[in-house]
Design an enzyme around this catalytic site. Sequence first.
Site, mmCIF file in Angstrom:
data_model
loop_
_atom_site.group_PDB
_atom_site.id
_atom_site.type_symbol
_atom_site.label_atom_id
_atom_site.label_comp_id
_atom_site.label_asym_id
_atom_site.label_seq_id
_atom_site.Cartn_x
_atom_site.Cartn_y
_atom_site.Cartn_z
ATOM 1 N N SER A 122 11.148 8.931 -2.357
ATOM 2 C CA SER A 122 11.217 8.641 -0.919
ATOM 3 C C SER A 122 12.476 7.816 -0.689
ATOM 4 O O SER A 122 13.015 7.230 -1.632
ATOM 5 C CB SER A 122 9.989 7.814 -0.525
ATOM 6 O OG SER A 122 10.155 7.236 0.755
ATOM 7 N N TYR A 160 3.900 0.946 -2.206
ATOM 8 C CA TYR A 160 4.517 2.274 -2.094
ATOM 9 C C TYR A 160 5.926 2.278 -2.692
ATOM 10 O O TYR A 160 6.272 3.153 -3.477
ATOM 11 C CB TYR A 160 4.527 2.682 -0.616
ATOM 12 C CG TYR A 160 4.938 4.105 -0.344
ATOM 13 C CD1 TYR A 160 4.082 5.171 -0.628
ATOM 14 C CD2 TYR A 160 6.180 4.399 0.217
ATOM 15 C CE1 TYR A 160 4.461 6.490 -0.355
ATOM 16 C CE2 TYR A 160 6.562 5.710 0.486
ATOM 17 C CZ TYR A 160 5.701 6.744 0.191
ATOM 18 O OH TYR A 160 6.061 8.050 0.458
#
Length: 285
Positions: free
Chosen positions: A141, A154
């Site tokens: 990401s 995350y």
Amino acid sequence: QNIEGKTAFVTGGASGIGLGIAKALLGAGMNVVIADIRDDHLAEAGEELGSPDRVLALKLDITDRDAYAKAADEAQARFGNIHILVNNAGVGVVGPTELATYADWDWLMNVNLGGVINGIVTVLPRMVAHGEGGHIVSTASMSGVMPHPGATIYVTTKGAVVSMMESMRGELEGRGIICSAFCPGAVATNIQKSQETRPADLSDTGYGQADKRRQQAGDMSHLFQTKEEVGQRVLRGILADELYILTHSEFRPGIEDRAAAMVAAVPDLPENEEYKATFAMLFRN
Ligand code: NAI
């Protein structure tokens, strides 16, 4: 690189980004295995993909190591050797770090990092053994390459995935296996349903619900790329052997700032030539 007629194994391939990648690889003439924990996503994806002779939909929880090996066996039984592994399945929940419990940490680490580890341990030895070359793409990401305050768990998982791909690339490319870190910005997917696959023994703690910032930002979906756009982007990245596969130009300043800060932090000391030579051999410098 000729991928036509070869086989790809895409985790989380029944929804969102994974489905976009599956579509692109199928369009490029590959056999595609979509492996996903959700029956409903698998059924919908099967309809969307069509081409039953070149698609195999498998139910798999990527945190289950035995099941992963069985899924890889099944894929090989159907299509032969696996040439592209897309470690894509992941869950996204963000919240204030001080509210994150071990259950929150374990769940995200198990899926977003543990799932990638399981993919590599299961599939990489098979790829090396068949010797026909391969490609491992792991969906990280933008949160894996630049600071994302309020998303500590995350970003920890995604940063690790970027580092894995960077280091494995240097180790494996000489043997014809290319590693890529796919770092998308926002994409329209079902990631907001992540909590629905959370295991009961790592049950909800309120961490995600406390994320007021995201809630206050309102509906941003008109700004998101589509799964088809990012799927095509990944296909181009694979064909061009790219290490970093990025989707959004808007993050350029953040990437530049991070790189510049790191360069600026290098101490201005005389360099020891022996140290330099030794570590140049071990690192990729
Ligand atoms: P999604 O929810 O639409 O797709 C993820 C798929 O993975 C789902 O079908 C889900 O059932 C499956 N999955 C979840 N846990 C699993 C498990 N334990 N085993 C097997 N399958 C499992 O979400 P999306 O957005 O397509 O996510 C794919 C990847 O993209 C994730 O790694 C996510 O972190 C990453 N990502 C997403 C971005 C976005 O804006 N949507 C941005 C950056 C990265």
